[in-house]
Structure formats: C-alpha cells, structure tokens
Design a protein around this motif. Structure first.
Motif, short mmCIF file in Angstrom:
data_model
loop_
_atom_site.label_atom_id
_atom_site.label_comp_id
_atom_site.label_asym_id
_atom_site.label_seq_id
_atom_site.Cartn_x
_atom_site.Cartn_y
_atom_site.Cartn_z
N VAL A 266 0.85 -1.18 0.00
CA VAL A 266 0.00 0.00 0.00
C VAL A 266 0.89 1.23 0.00
N GLY A 267 0.33 2.35 -0.49
CA GLY A 267 1.12 3.55 -0.65
C GLY A 267 0.94 4.54 0.47
N GLN A 268 1.75 5.59 0.42
CA GLN A 268 1.72 6.65 1.42
C GLN A 268 0.35 7.33 1.45
N GLY A 269 -0.12 7.62 2.65
CA GLY A 269 -1.42 8.26 2.80
C GLY A 269 -2.57 7.30 2.98
N SER A 270 -2.30 5.99 2.91
CA SER A 270 -3.36 5.00 3.12
C SER A 270 -3.71 4.93 4.61
N PHE A 271 -4.98 4.66 4.87
CA PHE A 271 -5.46 4.49 6.25
C PHE A 271 -6.00 3.06 6.38
N LEU A 272 -5.42 2.31 7.31
CA LEU A 272 -5.82 0.93 7.54
C LEU A 272 -6.34 0.79 8.96
N GLU A 273 -7.46 0.09 9.11
CA GLU A 273 -8.06 -0.07 10.43
C GLU A 273 -7.15 -0.92 11.31
N LEU A 274 -6.84 -0.39 12.49
CA LEU A 274 -5.94 -1.08 13.40
C LEU A 274 -6.71 -2.09 14.24
N VAL A 275 -6.20 -3.32 14.27
CA VAL A 275 -6.84 -4.39 15.04
C VAL A 275 -6.10 -4.65 16.34
N ASP A 276 -4.77 -4.75 16.28
CA ASP A 276 -3.99 -5.09 17.47
C ASP A 276 -2.53 -4.72 17.22
N GLU A 277 -1.70 -4.86 18.24
CA GLU A 277 -0.26 -4.61 18.13
C GLU A 277 0.49 -5.85 18.57
N GLU A 278 1.55 -6.17 17.83
CA GLU A 278 2.45 -7.25 18.22
C GLU A 278 3.88 -6.73 18.11
N ASP A 279 4.82 -7.52 18.54
CA ASP A 279 6.22 -7.06 18.58
C ASP A 279 6.66 -6.56 17.21
N GLY A 280 6.86 -5.24 17.13
CA GLY A 280 7.39 -4.67 15.91
C GLY A 280 6.39 -4.55 14.78
N PHE A 281 5.13 -5.00 14.98
CA PHE A 281 4.16 -5.00 13.88
C PHE A 281 2.80 -4.54 14.40
N TYR A 282 2.03 -3.96 13.48
CA TYR A 282 0.62 -3.68 13.71
C TYR A 282 -0.21 -4.71 12.95
N ARG A 283 -1.24 -5.21 13.61
CA ARG A 283 -2.21 -6.05 12.90
C ARG A 283 -3.30 -5.10 12.37
N VAL A 284 -3.50 -5.10 11.06
CA VAL A 284 -4.45 -4.19 10.43
C VAL A 284 -5.43 -4.99 9.59
#
Length: 576
Positions: A266-284
């Motif tokens: 995905v490109g700059q300026g995209s908005f993704l719904e955040l589900v959770d956070e894990e080590d070093g990563f976002y779950r979207v």
C-alpha cells in the motif's frame, strides 16, 4: 344424663369454626395517598443518544428532575382461617366423659354415690366433653379477603420524577475537555425543544496524538444555575487507524520480516483499520482480511468513519419559500416596463465541482423581487444553467438601448491565466469532462445585449485549492483583477454597475449560525434582497448596505472575510 348429651351435641356443633385476624403483608408499603415531599428540584441534561464510530453524534435532552419522598407504612390485610377438632383428642375426651357419667349415674363403676359426688361427676363429664372439642387444628391456608389498611410509618421511599423540557428558548454553555485541554467552548448555544446534538467526531484532528484506548473526553453543559458533566470514552466514537507515512508499506501474512510472507503493498497516505499490536508490527484490516505492517511504516490516528463536520449539529425544519423575512413584504418600486429584462445565469446546478446549498432558493428570491418589486413578467425573465451557457446567451435578443437588464450570475469560479493574465472562469465538471468559461466572454455577451441600464450581481464560490491560488495572485500585486473584469462592461456601457459578492479566493458563505438561525440564503443574496426590501434602490445606497453587513456577518458567523467589490455608475437607480 340427657343434659350431658345435649351439652356434648352443642360442643360438636361449635367444634368447626372460623376466625379472622390482621396479618402484616408488607413492612414497607408506600403510602400513595400521602402528599410527597419535594427533596430536590433541578433541570439536567441526559445523554439519550450515545455516540458511535459510524455516527459520532452525542444527543442530549434537557429534563426537569424532581426528587420526592413518600412515607412507608406497615400494610396489614384481613384473613379468614377455618378450624376443625382434633378427633383423636375428642375421642379420648368423650371416653373420659362417658366414664364419669356412668360412674355418677349408675352403680357399675361406683356404688353408693352420694348426691354431691353425682353432681361433681356429671359436671366433670360435661366439662371434659366440652374441652375435648376446644383442641382444634387449621383447615387449609388462610383466606385473604383483600381488605387492607396502613398502620404506623416504618420508613420513607425516595422517588425520581423526570419530565422532558421542551421550550423554544433554551440556551446552554458547552465546554468539551480532553484532560485539561479545551477542545470546544461556546456560550449560549440554542437547544431547540431542549435537544442538543454534538458531533464529537469533529475533534479528531485536535485529539490526534493525544489519546489512546483508555482516553476519555469530558462534556460540560451549563444551563442557568445547573451544571452537568459527562465522561465519554474516545474509543466509543473514534476508531484507531494506521496512517501509512512511508512511500510503500508491505502487508504481510505473518508478523515477521522477509520476502515470502509479503501479500501486497500500500502507498503513502493509506489508512488501515488497526486491530492489534504485536512485537514490531501492527495487525491491520485490509479488504476484510487481517495483515501485519511494520510499526515504522506509519503512525496511529483516531478517526470517525462518519464524514467530518461542524461540532454543533442543528436540525432545521423545512420552511416553504416565503417564511424567511426577506421572502415576503416586498415593495412595488416601479410599474412594468415591457423593455426590462432579467437574467439568472449559473453553473452551480448539477455541478460535480461542488454543491452550493440553497442556490435554488437564491435564484427564486432574485426572480421573485424582479416579479414583485420591478414588475417584470415571467416571459421577461430567462434562467440559463448547465453546460451551454454561452450559446444560450448568444440567443438572447438585443435590447437596442431600451429598458433595464437585471443579471444575477452565480456558481463556481476559478482563476486561470490567459496570455499570462489571470482571468476568472466559471468551472464545471460533468463526469470526466471539465468545462472552463472565461467570465470575460459572458460579460461581452451581456454588453452585446445593449440595455439602457445594466445591473450585474456576481456571486461566485471558489474551490478550496483555487482559493490558495487566488490569494497568491492578490499577494503578487494583481488586485486589479475585478476592476479589469468589470471594465469590459462599464467602459462601454456608462449606465452599468457591477457588484461582486467577494474577492477571488474568498468563499460566498451561507447565512446560518448558532444564534442567528438558518436564513436559507447566501449572505450576499440575503442582504441584497434586504436592501431592495428597504427601498435602497440607488446603487450607492445598496452597495453601502452590502458593504456594512456582508463582510461583518461572514466574519461573525464563519470567521472568514467576504468583501464586497462594486464598479461602474453607482448613481444608477434600480427602480428607474
């Protein structure tokens, strides 16, 4: 002996009996007949509509709340209980009575019984038989008769009685806080019928970077001497989204680096719904599926899925034309002149560039004043809208220097350059096609019509991006743009006047505000009609009225300027 048996039969007759008694059924029964004592009487707002992510509107309703106390008393009820003899005791008693009677009256048991003994034994037999029937047992459950009464007071009950307040003139001071920071504060906000709606989603930008899942805002509502405070979690009306800041972000199927688990980008300026956070990563979530994105790819922003809007939400009832003050009581200023003409020109209808609210009503207001105040017939007024504005203008007959021409030009404008000179254009978009019409060509067509007197009112709204361009043009010293535009007409038609509702780069605002209400017209059109209604028909007086009111009202209601510009012969009179 006969008397003894008679006494026994009488005892049997009385053996089965019923009794009544009062039984406590409620230790704390409320005495509804008593006059309640008012403990507290106040007005308070109640949160009736909870905000949500897809509808971040918090709806409050004003109530009159009374706290009442009623006495509690002991309630008793009359009951009926049926009894019967315990026959085993009756049998034993009758046996004893029979033995005593036989001993007293025969010589079977005792011989030589004296008279005194005989009397004593007979009395004993009768007494024993009667007492044997007094040992009773209950038959079934007691029967409640429904007859009740309240006895001594045993306590008090406190009740809350609330009635919805529906008054037309209700004003409330509103303050919205995030921790100690004020997001919104305004006094005397009208609450029609006691209702107040707040768009909490409109504060998403102010709260950006300052909230998390545990954050909450406080809403303070002050009405007269009463104050109510509400705490609303931000997660109730805002959802966390990941704003992609990097040029390209990889969406992965698992939360680990590498090439094999990259699903898409995905490109700059995209908005993704955040589900959770894990080590070093976002779950979207993306297109219904969960993916993982590196935390250095973006930042978290809390957003509402509803469209952003004003913090205050007012529901204005539909009003038919004629209900606003400038839509009625129109003076008759001149008799009908068959040579007079009226033109309403606009690119604001069905234009994908934007939507100008109440534009239809503005056109109708201008046309109604032409009909009523200047006595033009319907066939003397033409409305030109759509794509073919110039071609339809070319079809308007020449007036040969007779009569007055009243023109109202509205819609969307944009500043574009022709031969390195800025020129105002009407800009329209229909599907993939954009149409640009230089306003100079429209003015040239109006000059071609050649009326005896020309009154031109130009009310254009500039797109947001073009406002910045226009401001740049003005800063570069080209402030004579409107003068050069008006000169196309006023130099060749000495009996002409051109009035612009704003400078290039300024918005033509709607006349609606918290205190003023909704006038359902643009500010310029409203005060133009008001000037004619007040018989300010000399152009200098009319322009003076517009100059005093339009810019002031726009700054007061919308905090933005709207400066009137007028050119030409301001000694002309609309009614001549």
């Amino acid at each position: 002996m006969r008397s003894i048996f008679t006494l026994i039969l009488f005892a049997v007759f009385l053996a089965s009996c019923t009794t009544t008694r009062w039984v406590v059924t409620d230790q704390y029964a409320v005495d509804e007949s008593a006059e309640p004592r008012v403990v507290q009487d106040e007005q308070a707002f109640i949160l009736e509509q909870e905000p949500a992510v897809d509808e971040p509107i918090a709806g409050f309703q004003l109530y009159q709340i009374k706290e009442l106390q009623l006495p509690e008393r002991v309630r008793v009820e009359r009951t009926v209980q049926q009894y019967k003899p315990k026959w085993e005791f009756v049998l034993i008693g009758l046996t004893g009575a029979a033995v005593a009677a036989v001993a007293a009256n025969t010589g079977v048991i005792l011989s030589g019984v004296s008279t005194t003994q005989q009397i004593g034994l007979n009395l004993s037999a009768g007494l024993i038989s009667i007492l044997s029937f007094t040992n009773l047992e209950k038959v079934g459950e007691p029967i409640y008769t429904g007859e009740t009464k309240l006895m001594r007071q045993s306590g008090v009950e406190t009740r809350t009685d609330s009635v919805m307040v529906q008054t037309e003139e209700t004003y409330v001071n509103v303050q919205i806080l995030l921790q100690d920071e004020t997001l919104f504060s305004q006094e005397e906000v009208p609450a029609a019928d006691g209702k107040l709606n707040l768009n909490l989603g409109s504060f998403a930008d102010e709260m950006s970077g300052k909230i998390d899942r545990g954050s909450a805002i406080r809403v303070l509502l002050r009405h007269e001497e009463f104050e109510n405070e509400f705490t609303i979690p931000t997660a109730q009306f805002l959802a966390p989204y990941l704003n992609i800041n990097s040029l390209v972000a990889n969406l992965r199927s698992t939360p680990e680096p590498g090439e094999l688990n990259i699903v898409t980008e995905v490109g700059q300026g995209s908005f993704l719904e955040l589900v959770d956070e894990e080590d070093g990563f976002y779950r979207v979530q993306y297109e219904g599926n969960d993916y993982f994105v590196s935390k250095d790819s973006g930042s978290i922003e809390w957003l509402s899925t509803a469209e952003a809007g004003s913090a205050l939400v007012f529901e204005f009832a539909e009003l038919p034309f004629g209900e606003i003050d400038v839509e009625h009581s129109m003076p008759v200023l001149k008799p009908n002149n068959p040579s007079d003409r009226g033109l309403i020109i606009s690119n604001g209808m069905n234009n994908e560039i934007g939507h100008r609210q109440y534009l239809d009503r503005d056109h109708k207001l201008f046309e109604t004043y032409l009909n009523t105040s200047f006595r033009l017939q319907n066939e003397q007024i033409n409305t030109i809208t759509g794509r073919q504005i110039l071609s339809r203008l070319e079809g308007v007959n020449v007036m040969d220097g007779e009569g007055s021409l009243y023109v109202y030009l509205s819609g969307f404008g944009e500043i574009r350059e022709i031969n390195n000179q800025p020129v105002i254009h009407l800009v329209s978009k229909f599907g993939e096609n954009e149409v640009f019409i230089p306003i100079t060509e429209i003015l040239s067509e109006l000059k071609r019509i050649n009326p005896e007197a020309l009154f031109l009112f130009i009310d254009l709204d500039y797109s947001e991006s073009n406002r910045q361009t226009s401001n740049g043009i003005l800063r570069n010293g080209m402030s004579g743009l409107l003068q050069r535009t008006a000169n196309i007409i006023v130099r060749d038609l000495p009996n002409s006047a051109v009035v612009f509702s704003n400078r290039p780069g300024q918005q033509s605002s709607i006349y609606t505000g918290i205190i003023d209400g909704n006038m359902r017209h643009s500010i310029f059109n409203y005060f133009l009609a008001e000037a004619i209604q007040q018989r300010r028909t000399r152009m200098s007086d009319l322009v003076n009225h517009l100059d005093r009111n339009v810019d002031y009202t726009s700054r007061r209601l919308h905090d933005q300027p709207q400066e009137i510009q007028a050119f030409g012969n301001l000694n002309l009179n609309l009614a001549q």
